[in-house]
Design a protein around this motif. Structure first.
Motif, PDB file in Angstrom:
ATOM      1  N   HIS A   1     -65.163   5.498 -54.482  1.00  0.00           N
ATOM      2  CA  HIS A   1     -65.675   5.139 -53.161  1.00  0.00           C
ATOM      3  C   HIS A   1     -66.710   4.019 -53.275  1.00  0.00           C
ATOM      4  CE1 HIS A   1     -63.658   8.767 -51.813  1.00  0.00           C
ATOM      5  NE2 HIS A   1     -64.347   9.482 -52.688  1.00  0.00           N
TER       6      HIS A   1
ATOM      7  N   ASN B   1     -69.618   3.776 -52.105  1.00  0.00           N
ATOM      8  CA  ASN B   1     -71.035   4.169 -52.208  1.00  0.00           C
ATOM      9  C   ASN B   1     -71.427   4.646 -53.605  1.00  0.00           C
ATOM     10  OD1 ASN B   1     -69.651   6.578 -52.242  1.00  0.00           O
ATOM     11  ND2 ASN B   1     -71.010   7.632 -50.800  1.00  0.00           N
TER      12      ASN B   1
ATOM     13  N   HIS C   1     -71.409  11.272 -58.508  1.00  0.00           N
ATOM     14  CA  HIS C   1     -71.914   9.905 -58.642  1.00  0.00           C
ATOM     15  C   HIS C   1     -71.373   9.274 -59.929  1.00  0.00           C
ATOM     16  CE1 HIS C   1     -74.845   9.961 -55.304  1.00  0.00           C
ATOM     17  NE2 HIS C   1     -74.952  11.246 -55.595  1.00  0.00           N
TER      18      HIS C   1
ATOM     19  N   ASP D   1     -74.824   2.556 -59.538  1.00  0.00           N
ATOM     20  CA  ASP D   1     -76.055   2.083 -58.902  1.00  0.00           C
ATOM     21  C   ASP D   1     -77.311   2.629 -59.584  1.00  0.00           C
ATOM     22  OD1 ASP D   1     -74.470   0.791 -56.992  1.00  0.00           O
ATOM     23  OD2 ASP D   1     -74.390   2.598 -55.737  1.00  0.00           O
TER      24      ASP D   1
END
Length: 505
Positions: A105, A107, A221, A225
């Motif tokens: 994804h 994000n 996650h 990031d």
């Protein structure tokens, strides 16, 4: 000659200073380079072939070892006596894990379902799956406790139903059927008239719902990031929190999915993870340092508070209704059946539980769970998760199958899921994350040591050159000869001196 030595000494000094400088710079830059490589290789990214393959297919061999508590005195237990059990096993199964439906994804998260299959390993087992054991009948004794507060007439009807389908309080069946399911008229009846009451719609077995199944839709996650978030659960089946328990803290979905953790761990770090099978988040704590085949590790174990009740450990109040410490009540996510999870043989549990059943001998080596982690990368090197399945049973009036059973938390089975890194993966892991950093560290200190040694050699050489020059200057200046230059010249013209010279010659 002195000039050449001086030049060599200067060259040694320059070389030494450069090596010390380079080694010093490497002591600062080296760890940064290593950390950068760790970050690049631990991010969940298909471009990272080794780490991505480890995460996706889990090539490490995993095994599930199952031990049954064979009931030696079922008739006496029905009469109210203390249960006597004998451990049977292990019955070992190879566990194949594979992730599918992987979706990245925008994000910085990735979703997947993890499928698991089990294959019996006769060579690693104490016996065959055809071995017969006797354990409590969850369908009867579990349902009896669930129906305890139902009207008397309903309990009578339930008891009559058990008799119709010839279901007794204890089962004596082969291990394979108890594990993966057996035919039961009662199961068929319940699935037809009370759908949803049982965990599976097919055969009834302790692990029937685990084989050829997945653990739900995980979204975690990737670490793209923020590497500190890598592997941490963002949601499970679309949920960011649970609803099984009685407090917001107990309903939290914390940590990772239980396979890898973020890198750069310290001894103060903990190992939180969410377990769908336990219906809650668990957290392990640091115990000690260790080494596995040359690789440094931290060992993490379960704290004594993990399964403590709310009285002994107030934060666990949300997992109640509780019984003695050492038990986790999972009835809220097991169709309200009176099922409890504990450590095997009631290790780290209230002694009352141990005294209520004969034949249990808990030890930390055999029954404590642990995970050995490589702290730099967060990758598990050796894993042993051990849990026990227990059934709360008691006499329930109007349900004659319960006889005069004393109130007891009865151990049924315990299992160990274990695995460790070995073979080519271990070699690659050892080379990239142990050997190369060690070589870099040796280089940086080697350069500093060599540079200092070179400077020392240059200093000694310079000292020798200085002494040689001093000696030559002293010799030609004649400061140590009492005869003056004038006397030497006059002596040269003296006839007697000449005569001495002739005689001497």
């Amino acid at each position: 000659m002195g000039i050449n030595r001086a030049a060599v000494a200067v060259g040694f000094v320059v070389s030494g200073v450069l090596m010390v400088f380079f080694g010093t710079v490497l002591t600062f830059v080296g760890p940064i380079i290593i950390d950068d490589q760790v970050v690049k290789n631990t991010v969940i990214d298909p471009k990272n072939e080794v780490s991505y393959t480890m995460w996706k297919d889990v090539p490490v061999p995993f095994f599930m070892s199952v031990y049954f508590f064979h009931v030696l005195n079922p008739k006496e237990v029905l009469a109210g006596e203390t249960p006597m059990v004998e451990q049977r096993g292990p019955f070992v199964y190879r566990k194949r894990i594979q992730k599918d439906n992987i979706t990245f994804h925008a994000n910085g998260t990735v979703s997947y379902r993890e499928y698991r299959r089990f294959f019996f390993e006769p060579s690693m087992s104490s016996g065959d799956e055809s071995e017969v054991v006797t354990i409590p009948n969850m369908l009867v004794l579990g349902a009896a406790v669930m129906m305890e507060n139902f009207p008397f007439a309903v309990r009578l009807m339930i008891s009559a139903t058990f008799k119709t389908f010839k279901e007794g309080p204890f089962l004596t069946k082969p291990v394979g059927e108890l594990m993966w399911g057996y035919d039961s008229g009662l199961v068929d009846f319940l699935n037809k008239y009370l759908p949803g009451m049982l965990p599976s719609t097919g055969k009834f077995g302790l692990f029937a719902e685990f084989n050829n199944s997945n653990t739900g839709l995980f979204t975690i996650h990737t670490g793209q990031d923020d590497i500190r978030k890598v592997h941490k659960v963002d949601s499970w089946n679309g949920l960011t929190k649970l609803s099984n328990w009685n407090s917001p803290q107990c309903n939290m979905i914390n940590g990772t999915a239980g396979q890898m953790w973020p890198p750069f761990m310290t001894r103060e770090s903990t190992l939180p993870f969410y377990s769908p099978d336990a219906c809650r988040s668990l957290e392990l704590v640091y115990q000690r340092d260790g080494v596995m085949k040359g690789i440094p590790l931290y060992r993490y174990v379960a704290p004594k508070t993990l399964f403590a009740n709310g009285s002994d450990y107030p934060p666990n109040e949300g997992f109640c209704p509780c019984r003695q410490s050492g038990l986790l009540n999972v009835s809220s996510c097991r169709h309200d059946s009176p099922v409890f999870i504990s450590h095997p043989h009631f290790f780290n549990a209230d002694p009352v539980l141990l005294d209520s059943v004969q034949g249990l001998r808990p030890t930390e080596d055999q029954h404590g769970l642990f995970i050995d982690i490589h702290p730099l990368t967060g990758v598990p090197l050796n894993v042993s998760i051990r849990l026990q399945l227990n059934l709360y049973m008691k006499k329930v009036s109007a349900i004659t199958e319960t006889g005069k059973i004393s109130e007891v938390v009865m151990p049924m089975i315990w299992f160990e899921e274990s695995g460790y890194i070995d073979g080519p993966i271990l070699s690659t892991f050892h080379t990239n994350l142990v050997v190369l950093p060690a070589v870099m560290e040796a280089m940086q200190y080697g350069f500093i040591a060599l540079g200092l040694a070179t400077i020392l050699i240059a200093s000694l050489l310079h000292h020798r050159v200085t002494r040689a020059r001093s000696h030559v200057t002293t010799t030609f200046s004649g400061d140590d000869d009492p005869v003056s230059d004038k006397e030497r010249i006059e002596g040269a013209h003296d006839p007697q001196t000449k005569e001495k010279c002739v005689i001497n010659n």
